[in-house]
Every structure is written in structure tokens, then in C-alpha cells.
Design an enzyme around this catalytic site. Structure first.
Site, PDB file in Angstrom:
ATOM      1  N   THR A 174       0.555  -1.028  -0.532  1.00 25.20           N
ATOM      2  CA  THR A 174      -0.628  -0.087  -0.439  1.00 25.20           C
ATOM      3  C   THR A 174       0.677   0.975   0.124  1.00 25.20           C
ATOM      4  O   THR A 174       0.044   1.841  -1.329  1.00 25.20           O
ATOM      5  CB  THR A 174      -0.964  -0.043   1.025  1.00 25.20           C
ATOM      6  OG1 THR A 174      -2.108  -1.271   1.401  1.00 25.20           O
ATOM      7  CG2 THR A 174      -2.128   1.158   1.318  1.00 25.20           C
TER       8      THR A 174
ATOM      9  N   TYR B 250       7.327 -11.462   4.246  1.00 30.33           N
ATOM     10  CA  TYR B 250       6.323 -11.294   3.705  1.00 30.33           C
ATOM     11  C   TYR B 250       5.709 -11.689   2.016  1.00 30.33           C
ATOM     12  O   TYR B 250       6.253 -12.207   1.079  1.00 30.33           O
ATOM     13  CB  TYR B 250       6.272  -9.588   2.406  1.00 30.33           C
ATOM     14  CG  TYR B 250       5.323  -9.062   2.409  1.00 30.33           C
ATOM     15  CD1 TYR B 250       4.453  -9.065   2.406  1.00 30.33           C
ATOM     16  CD2 TYR B 250       5.410  -7.066   2.241  1.00 30.33           C
ATOM     17  CE1 TYR B 250       3.024  -8.524   1.605  1.00 30.33           C
ATOM     18  CE2 TYR B 250       4.844  -7.296   1.413  1.00 30.33           C
ATOM     19  CZ  TYR B 250       3.296  -6.672   1.726  1.00 30.33           C
ATOM     20  OH  TYR B 250       1.895  -6.397   0.498  1.00 30.33           O
TER      21      TYR B 250
ATOM     22  N   LYS C 103       4.350 -13.134   7.589  1.00 28.90           N
ATOM     23  CA  LYS C 103       3.130 -12.479   7.105  1.00 28.90           C
ATOM     24  C   LYS C 103       2.494 -13.315   5.708  1.00 28.90           C
ATOM     25  O   LYS C 103       3.074 -13.326   5.040  1.00 28.90           O
ATOM     26  CB  LYS C 103       3.209 -11.273   6.230  1.00 28.90           C
ATOM     27  CG  LYS C 103       2.223  -9.764   5.754  1.00 28.90           C
ATOM     28  CD  LYS C 103       2.663  -8.866   5.300  1.00 28.90           C
ATOM     29  CE  LYS C 103       1.328  -7.951   4.674  1.00 28.90           C
ATOM     30  NZ  LYS C 103       0.957  -8.468   3.786  1.00 28.90           N
TER      31      LYS C 103
END
Length: 294
Positions: free
Chosen positions: A44, A131, A159
Site C-alpha cells: 500500500t 512478506y 505475513k
């Protein structure tokens, strides 16, 4: 560090560069709302579109504006040497942790992905969050690869993408492979409640980067064992989740941030383009209907 709500704000960018004033205000807004941590320069946050110098300034601005709230800084890049340089910048800025996705152009094998994390963790003094984001990196982590990486020094969290079905089994399977010291986090906002209710430690949230109080209410309900209430809160947000699925969460949050006056109207780096006028009206209508006006 890796508990509760980790809010991932937009990094407002136009062709003149990063709007650091608007960015600092976004981060301060999250800290003021009481989020548990802030994810700077995640997907993001548009990290892949920024230069090293821009990313260093964003990391510094995030840590300063967070006023003590822990900040995790994304350090993903195509080459290991660049990841190491970004890791150094993030640590020098005061990051409490770093976030690393294995960016690719040529496909990477499991040994190459493991080698990336092995190289980077040997140069860290802060925890690293792995990630796992196949939608953007096209790297698919097997459970065995997660286990290999999680055994490296300084791995603090994994994650994982959202879990549409079978969340309890998925979480349990990973828990059995990961060291107890490694937190399990979930993304994919529209299915995140399933991960939280199934025992994930942290929600890495796009929504939380613009609407922290709404995301906090959902997170706290799940953390306190009120699974039905957490589900109800997430179900109530389905009109927004539908926009996320249709247009992508980044573009929807970019439109929301500009509508609320948190950023300028142009806040995404080319070649990314924001939503068109009709799509933006749709976002505003959903925000109004849900009472997401601050």
C-alpha cells in the site's frame, strides 16, 4: 511488535515526488488512534516505485511521526545488495522491524528465496517479517520453505495472504512448523477476520492505514475472543471489501484518502492511475453509507 493491528498507510506520490507532509500526517493519525504498529513502505505504501533516497526519507518521516509507535519498514528490491542497503537505511532511521517480500523479474526457486532471507538476516539488528504476497511477487512459499526461513536469526513474523476457507487448519499447520518465537500475521483484509479468529497474532491491514479506528474495533473484538462480533464487524464492511476485490485495495484507499483531504487528488506514482470519476463516486457512496468519514 507483532501483535494486534499493524496499519499500512498510503505513501502519497505524484510525479514531483513524495508528499512527506501529507505522509507524516497520515502516520501521526494512525499513532493517535492507538494502532499497535505501523507498516511503512508496504505494498500500500508503493515501495517498489520509489528510489532508495525517497524510501530513506519516508522511513525517517514515519519513525518521527509515529511518536513511539513501532514502525516496520519495507525493504524489498530485486537485487540482494539493494535490499541490504535499504535494510541499513531502515535501521538507521529507527525502524523497529523490517518487512521483506522477494521481488522478482526472473522466477526464483526455493533455494534462491531462502538465500535472500539468509543473506539479509545476517546483516540485521532488528526483527524481520517475511512478506508472503504471491499476488504481487509471484513467489509461492511452501510450508517447508516458511519453516526453513523461520529458523533463521531475526525472523520475527510471517505475513500470510488472506485465508478464504479452512483458516483454522491453515493456521494450525503453520503453527506446527514455525518456532514459537515467530508471530503469524494475516493480510487480505476481507478475509482477515478469519485469520484473527483462528489464532493469527496480527492483522497487517490496508484498511487500518486509512481508517484505523474501524480496523482496531475489529481487531480488538477478535483478540478478546468475541469472534461473532468480529465477524459481524467485518461483514458490515462487505461493500468496501467488494470494492477492494473489484478495483484493488490500493486504488480504493488512494481514492478514500484524497476524498477525505488526507492527500492530494493525485497520490499514486505512474504508471499507476487512480480510479476514474464514476469509480470514485462509488467509493465515496460506500464510505458515506458505512460512516467512514474520518
Amino acid at each position: 511488535m507483532f501483535r494486534g493491528l499493524s496499519a499500512f498507510p498510503l505513501t502519497p506520490v505524484d510525479e514531483d515526488g513524495v508528499d512527506l507532509t501529507a505522509y507524516a500526517a497520515l502516520v501521526a493519525r494512525l499513532a493517535g488512534a492507538g494502532v499497535d504498529s505501523i507498516g511503512a513502505l508496504g505494498s500500500t505504501g508503493g515501495y517498489a516505485y520509489l528510489t532508495r533516497e525517497q524510501r530513506a526519507r519516508v522511513a525517517e518521516a514515519a519513525v518521527d511521526a509515529a511518536s513511539g509507535t513501532p514502525v516496520m519498514v519495507g525493504i524489498g528490491a530485486l537485487r540482494t545488495r539493494d535490499v541490504l542497503a535499504l535494510a541499513e537505511d531502515a535501521q538507521n532511521a529507527g525502524a523497529a522491524a523490517v518487512l521483506l517480500a522477494p521481488l522478482t523479474y526472473q522466477p526464483l526457486g526455493d533455494d534462491e528465496v531462502f538465500g535472500l532471507y539468509e543473506d539479509v538476516t545476517h546483516h540485521l539488528s532488528v526483527p524481520l517479517c517475511v512478506y508472503d504476497n504471491p499476488a504481487t511477487t509471484h513467489v509461492r512459499f511452501s510450508d517447508e520453505l516458511h519453516a526453513r526461513i523461520a529458523a533463521l536469526p531475526h525472523i520475527g513474523s510471517v505475513k500470510i495472504p488472506g485465508v478464504p476457507t479452512g483458516a483454522e487448519d491453515r493456521v494450525a499447520a503453520l503453527r506446527a512448523l514455525l518456532p514459537a518465537s515467530v508471530a503469524l500475521g494475516v493480510s487480505g483484509d476481507w478475509t482477515a477476520v478469519r485469520g484473527l479468529n483462528s489464532g493469527c497474532d496480527v492483522w497487517y491491514s490496508v484498511l487500518g492505514g486509512t481508517f484505523p479506528r474501524t480496523a482496531l474495533a475489529l481487531t480488538r473484538a477478535a483478540q478478546s475472543g468475541h469472534a461473532d462480533h468480529a465477524n459481524d464487524l467485518s461483514d458490515a464492511l462487505e461493500p468496501l471489501w467488494a470494492l477492494f476485490r473489484r478495483h484493488g485495495s490500493l486504488r480504493v484507499m488512494a481514492a478514500a484518502a484524497s476524498h477525505l483531504g488526507l492527500t492530494g487528488e493525485v497520490n499514486l506514482p505512474r504508471p499507476l492511475r487512480g480510479l476514474d470519476a464514476e469509480q470514485r463516486r462509488e467509493v465515496v457512496a460506500v464510505l458515506d453509507a458505512l460512516g467512514l468519514d474520518e
